[in-house]
Design an enzyme around this catalytic site. Structure first.
Site, PDB file in Angstrom:
ATOM      1  CB  THR A  93     -38.902   7.627 -59.933  1.00  0.00           C
ATOM      2  OG1 THR A  93     -39.515   7.812 -61.208  1.00  0.00           O
ATOM      3  CG2 THR A  93     -39.977   7.238 -58.931  1.00  0.00           C
ATOM      4  CD  GLU A 134     -25.606  -2.977 -54.912  1.00  0.00           C
ATOM      5  OE1 GLU A 134     -26.607  -2.255 -54.723  1.00  0.00           O
ATOM      6  OE2 GLU A 134     -24.815  -2.810 -55.866  1.00  0.00           O
ATOM      7  CG  ASP A 191     -32.682 -14.932 -53.943  1.00  0.00           C
ATOM      8  OD1 ASP A 191     -32.215 -15.873 -53.277  1.00  0.00           O
ATOM      9  OD2 ASP A 191     -33.425 -15.103 -54.925  1.00  0.00           O
ATOM     10  CD  GLU A 230     -33.933   2.607 -54.530  1.00  0.00           C
ATOM     11  OE1 GLU A 230     -33.489   1.943 -55.499  1.00  0.00           O
ATOM     12  OE2 GLU A 230     -33.284   3.506 -53.970  1.00  0.00           O
ATOM     13  CG  ASP A 263     -26.480   3.512 -49.219  1.00  0.00           C
ATOM     14  OD1 ASP A 263     -27.406   4.230 -49.647  1.00  0.00           O
ATOM     15  OD2 ASP A 263     -26.191   2.417 -49.714  1.00  0.00           O
ATOM     16  CD1 TRP A 292     -31.944   8.612 -54.722  1.00  0.00           C
ATOM     17  CD2 TRP A 292     -32.361   8.559 -52.524  1.00  0.00           C
ATOM     18  NE1 TRP A 292     -31.925   7.303 -54.327  1.00  0.00           N
ATOM     19  CE2 TRP A 292     -32.188   7.238 -52.984  1.00  0.00           C
ATOM     20  CE3 TRP A 292     -32.620   8.780 -51.170  1.00  0.00           C
ATOM     21  CZ2 TRP A 292     -32.277   6.130 -52.130  1.00  0.00           C
ATOM     22  CZ3 TRP A 292     -32.715   7.676 -50.331  1.00  0.00           C
ATOM     23  CH2 TRP A 292     -32.541   6.372 -50.815  1.00  0.00           C
ATOM     24  CD  GLU A 293     -28.072   8.839 -57.160  1.00  0.00           C
ATOM     25  OE1 GLU A 293     -26.971   9.054 -57.708  1.00  0.00           O
ATOM     26  OE2 GLU A 293     -28.930   8.069 -57.625  1.00  0.00           O
TER      27      GLU A 293
END
Length: 821
Positions: free
Chosen positions: A486, A703, A660, A552, A422, A470-471
Site C-alpha cells: 500500500t 527510531e 509519543d 502512514e 528519509d 517508495w523503496e
C-alpha cells in the site's frame, strides 16, 4: 479565554487568524493561582512525556512541589479522581481533555542537573580522550558495556562494533516483488558479509571511545602488572577499500613478557552471500563470496575480502612497548572485474605502508570532511549530540559512490537497506548545506535510475514521466515488500521529495551546468508524472485522489495536504528551471495552471482555519499532522498561501495528536515555532527531539525510545540537525539568495557557529549569539566561488570579502546573494 477565529480568503485557501494561547478546554475553568505552578488546568492531561515517578499527593500543589525538585520536570498531571498519582512531565506537548485529571505548569522549573563527572579512565587510556571529550568530539565508556556499540564506516563499508555482519554500499541480495521481479528469494535487501574480526582475540575491554571527527574506535585493555593495550580501528576514509586495526601495547612496568593473542578472520553467518573456503598465501588470507540472488536486470555480485589471516601473537617484553598494524581490504565486482586480485594487490600495497602514513592520510581526509560542521559553545551535551548526528550520516555516504543510503545508514540492514524519502527530506538537507558534493552524489543515485523510474510510472497506472519508488535498492525499481505494498502505491509524494531536493541543490549551488545535465531531466520527468496523475477539481483547481501522506495510518485518502503541496512545488520549480535554462518548449503547457490549482483543493477546517491532513480528517482520526507542518518548511509555501496565523494554529492543533512521536515528528514543531518567533515553544520541542531517541554512551540515534526500532536512525539525526541550522540558525534557500531568518543560538548555548556553509560554490561561516544578546551575527566568506557574494544588512548591501566578517544586528533577518557580473 476562548479560541477566536478570523477567516481570511487567500487565493482559494480559507485561512484563519487563530488564538492558540488558550490553556484549558472550554469546559474546564482555571483554579486560583498556585505559588509553584500558577493556574491549575482542570480536565486536562499532558499525555505522554512522563518522567519516572512514584509520587502521590492530596492536591496538584503537592505534585507541583515534587516536580520542582526533579531535574527536567516542567509540568504535572494529577489523577484527582483516582489514586492521586502525580505524573511528572518533561513536556506539555500531549495536552488533551481528560475528566478527573488536573494539570499545571511550573512557574520556575528546577535547573537541569549538572552532568555527572566523567568516570576515571583506566591506565593506558590515550591522553587526548579527556580534552577531545570536553570539546564534544569524542565519547567514551568505562567498564561494562551499556547500550548499543558504536558504528564505524567510511561510506563504502560499515558495521557496528561487535556485530556479526558488515555491509558494503550497493551490495544487495534477493529479488524484487512483481511486476519487476518474481519474488523468487524474498525482497531485495542489503547483503550481510560476515564480520571482520581483526585485532585482539578475546579479553574484556576496560574502556572504549568513539572519536567522531577521526571516525575511529579506540578500545583499552588492561594487562598484568599495570600493562595496557590500545586497539584503534577505522575504515580508512581516503583508501575506501581498507579497514585498519592498530594495536599499541605498553608493558613498561611489566616484570614478564605479555603475550597478546591476535586474530584475523571473517566470523558470523553471511546473509545472502556464499563464500568459498579461504585461500591463504603466507600471512595473507582471502575470502571470496557471491550473492545468491539479485534483482531482475542486475547480476550477482562477487565480494573479496583479504586480511591478515595467520597472525602470530604479539609478545611484548617487560619494560618495553610494542605495536602491530593489521589490514583488511574489501573489493567487489561493482568496483572491478576481478575483485579478488584487486583486494590482494591492495592489501599488499596498504600493508607495506608505515602506520604513520596510513593514519595521517585518514586523519587528513576526516579533517577535510569535518571542516564543514555545526558548532555550539556552552552546552557540551548539545555539541556532542550534533557531532554524533553528523557522524552517523557521514559514515554512510561518500563522494564517487552514488548509492544513497537508508534510514539506519550503512552500518546495518535496517529497513532492508532501502532508500526512502528519509534521504531527501531528513538526511540530505544537511549535506546540501554543509557537504554539497555528497548531496549531489545522492541526487546522482536518482538520476542514474531514471530509466527505472520511468518504468515504475508506466507500471503504476500507465502514465509517463518519472515515478521514483517508495523503496529503492540497487536497480531503482520498486523494492517495497509485499506487506507494505500500500505504501508503494499511495506514497507517491516521494516523486516530489526527490524533485524538491533537486531544486534545492540548484538553489544552494547556483550551478546551471549541473541543473541542465542532471537536475532538469529529473524535474521535467517528475512534473510530467504529476501533470498526468492529478484530477480536475472544484473551482478550476486540481486534486490528488487516493494517495497517502507522511502519516502512514491514512494511506487511502484524497487530497492529502502534503501531496498537494509537494506536487505544486515540483511543478512550479520545473517551470522556473525550464525558463531559466531557456527550454520553454519542454515545459508542460499546463504545469503552471496545475501548480496554482492544487492548493485550491487543500482541505481545511472552516471554523478554526487549520489545514487538515486529508479530506474530511477529524480529531478522532488522530492524524499526526507532520505533512501539514512541512508545508512551510521545507516545502516553503509562500505566506500568500500559508500565513503565519494558520501555521501557528496547525502547530497548536497537531502537537496533541502523537504524544509519543519520535524525532521525525518533533523537529517540525521546533523549526516551525522558531520561524514564528515563539521561542519558548520552539525550545520545548527542541528538547523533546532527543530526550528519548539518543541512546547510550555513544549517543546513537534510535527510531523508538531508548534504543528500540531501527538502530543508528539517521533519519532522526537529520531531522535534529535541521532543527539546529534551519530552526535556530534560520537558514533558508530561495531561488535568488540564502536567507537567515532571525538566527539565534539554541537554548543553553552561548554561541552557534555554522561553519563551511556552502552557497554558490563559496563557503561561509555564520556565527550566531544567543537570543537577546547584544552581539551581532557575523557572516564571513571563507572560500570563494564562481560569483561574488553580497549580504543585505538592513537597507544596505555589503560585499562579502574573503576573511572579513559582515556584522548583522542580532534579532534581525538578512540574506546573501550572488552578484551578477
Amino acid at each position: 479565554m476562548e479560541l477566536t477565529t478570523v477567516l481570511l480568503a487567500v487565493g482559494g485557501w480559507t485561512l484563519s487568524s487563530a488564538r492558540t494561547d488558550h490553556i484549558r478546554p472550554a469546559d474546564a475553568p482555571s483554579r486560583a493561582l498556585d505559588p509553584v505552578c500558577g493556574a491549575s488546568i482542570l480536565a486536562t492531561d499532558f499525555y505522554g512525556n512522563d518522567l519516572p515517578s512514584k509520587v502521590y499527593a492530596d492536591s496538584v500543589t503537592g505534585c507541583c512541589t515534587a516536580c520542582q525538585n526533579v531535574s527536567g520536570c516542567v509540568a504535572v498531571t494529577w489523577n484527582a479522581a483516582g489514586d492521586h498519582h502525580c505524573n511528572l512531565k518533561y513536556s506539555t506537548a500531549g495536552r488533551r481533555t481528560a475528566i478527573g485529571e488536573v494539570s499545571a505548569i511550573l512557574l520556575h522549573p528546577a535547573p537541569p542537573s549538572p552532568p555527572p563527572p566523567p568516570p576515571p579512565l583506566p591506565p593506558g587510556s590515550p591522553a587526548e580522550w579527556l580534552p577531545r571529550a570536553a570539546a564534544g568530539q569524542l565519547v567514551y565508556e568505562v567498564g561494562a558495556a551499556v547500550g548499543p556499540r558504536p558504528n564505524l564506516g567510511n561510506g563504502y563499508m560499515a558495521t557496528q562494533v561487535g556485530s556479526s555482519s558488515f555491509y558494503i554500499a550497493g551490495v544487495f541480495t534477493g529479488d524484487l516483488p512483481p511486476p519487476f521481479g518474481k519474488s523468487k528469494g524474498g525482497v531485495s535487501h542489503r547483503a550481510g558479509i560476515p564480520a571482520l574480526t581483526l585485532g585482539v582475540s578475546g579479553g574484556t575491554p576496560a574502556a572504549m571511545a568513539l572519536d567522531f571527527e577521526r571516525a575511529w574506535v579506540e578500545t583499552v585493555f588492561s594487562g598484568p602488572n599495570g600493562a595496557s593495550l590500545v586497539q584503534r580501528t577505522y575504515a580508512h576514509r581516503s583508501r575506501m577499500h581498507a579497514w585498519i586495526t592498530e594495536i599499541d601495547v605498553n608493558n613498561s612496568g611489566g616484570v614478564a613478557p605479555w603475550r597478546v593473542p591476535l586474530t584475523g578472520a571473517l566470523s558470523g553467518s553471511p546473509d545472502g552471500v556464499v563464500f568459498a573456503p579461504p585461500v591463504s598465501v603466507g600471512t595473507l588470507q582471502c575470502h571470496v563470496g557471491t550473492t545468491t540472488l539479485w534483482e531482475e536486470g542486475a547480476t550477482s555480485v562477487k565480494v573479496a575480502v583479504c586480511l591478515n589471516g595467520t597472525t602470530p601473537d604479539l609478545v611484548v617484553a617487560p619494560h618495553s612497548t610494542g605495536s602491530v598494524t593489521l589490514v583488511a581490504t574489501v573489493w567487489t565486482s561493482l568496483d572491478t572485474a576481478d575483485p579478488e586480485a584487486a583486494a590482494a594487490a591492495d592489501w599488499h600495497t596498504t600493508a607495506a605502508l608505515a602506520r604513520g602514513a596510513l593514519q595521517s592520510e585518514h586523519v587528513a581526509a576526516q579533517e577535510t570532511l569535518w571542516a564543514s560542521r555545526v558548532e555550539v559553545e556552552g552546552d557540551l551535551d548539545l555539541a556532542t549530540t550534533i557531532n554524533s548526528s553528523f557522524y552517523g550520516i557521514l559514515i554512510s555516504v561518500r563522494d564517487g559512490l552514488n548509492y544513497s543510503t537508508s534510514p539506519g545508514g550503512l552500518p546495518n540492514g535496517c529497513y532492508n537497506g532501502h532508500v526512502f524519502w528519509d534521504v531527501e527530506q531528513f538526511m540530505w538537507p544537511s549535506l546540501n548545506i554543509f557537504h554539497p558534493s555528497l548531496a549531489k552524489a545522492a541526487i546522482q543515485y536518482r538520476f542514474d535510475r531514471m530509466t527505472e523510474a520511468a518504468a515504475n510510472a508506466l507500471a503504476y497506472i500507465g502514465v509517463g514521466g518519472l515515478k521514483y519508488p517508495w523503496e529503492s535498492a540497487f536497480t531503482g525499481y520498486e523494492a517495497c515488500p509485499a506487506f507494505a505494498a500500500t505504501n508503494s502505491a499511495r506514497e507517491i509524494h516521494i516523486v516530489g521529495d526527490v524533485a524538491l531536493a533537486v531544486w534545492q541543490t540548484y538553489q544552494a549551488s547556483r550551478d546551471l551546468d549541473w541543473l541542465r545535465s542532471v537536475g532538469w531531466p529529473i524535474l521535467k520527468g517528475t512534473a510530467t508524472f504529476w501533470a498526468q496523475r492529478v484530477s480536475s477539481g472544484a473551482n478550476g483547481g486540481y486534486e490528488l485522489i487516493n494517495v497517502g501522506g507522511p502519516d502512514e495510518n491514512w494511506s487511502h485518502q484524497n487530497n492529502t495536504a502534503y501531496d498537494l503541496g509537494i506536487a505544486a512545488a515540483n511543478l512550479a520549480n520545473a517551470v522556473t528551471a525550464g525558463t531559466l535554462l531557456g527550454v520553454a518548449g519542454e515545459i508542460g503547457a499546463n504545469w503552471s495552471a496545475i501548480a496554482a490549482g492544487l492548493p485550491l483543493s487543500t482541505p481545511h477546517d472552516p471554523t478554526t482555519g487549520i489545514i487538515l491532513e486529508f479530506d474530511n480528517a477529524t480529531a478522532a482520526d488522530k492524524p499526526n499532522g507532520l505533512g501539514v507542518l512541512m508545508l512551510r518548511y521545507p516545502i516553503n509555501l509562500t505566506r500568500a498561501v500559508l500565513d503565519d496565523a494558520t501555521h501557528a494554529a496547525d502547530l497548536g492543533y497537531y502537537q496533541t495528536m502523537w504524544p509519543d512521536g519520535n524525532a521525525m515528528y518533533w523537529w517540525g514543531y521546533s523549526v516551525g515555532y522558531n520561524e514564528l518567533g515563539r521561542y519558548t515553544d520552539a525550545d520545548r520541542f527542541f528538547a523533546q527531539i532527543t530526550v528519548k531517541n539518543v541512546f547510550g554512551s555513544f549517543k546513537i540515534w534510535s527510531e523508538a525510545p531508548n534504543g528500540g526500532g531501527c538502530p543508528n536512525f539517521i533519519t532522526g539525526a537529520g531531522a535534529f540537525l535541521q532543527s539546529v541550522w534551519a530552526g535556530y540558525g534560520g537558514v533558508r534557500l530561495a531561488d535568488d539568495s540564502l536567507h537567515l531568518l532571525n538566527p539565534a543560538a539554541p537554548p543553553g548555548a552561548s554561541r552557534l557557529v555554522l561553519r563551511g556553509v556552502g552557497y554558490a560554490g563559496a563557503t561561509l561561516d555564520i556565527a550566531v549569539p544567543p537570543r537577546g544578546a547584544r552581539d551581532t551575527v557575523n557572516v564571513t566568506l571563507t572560500s570563494v566561488g564562481s560569483a561574488a557574494l553580497a549580504a543585505v544588512v538592513g537597507s544596505s548591501t555589503v560585499p562579502l570579502v574573503l576573511g572579513t566578517a559582515v556584522a548583522i544586528p542580532s534579532g534581525t533577518s538578512s540574506r546573501v546573494f550572488a552578484v551578477k557580473s
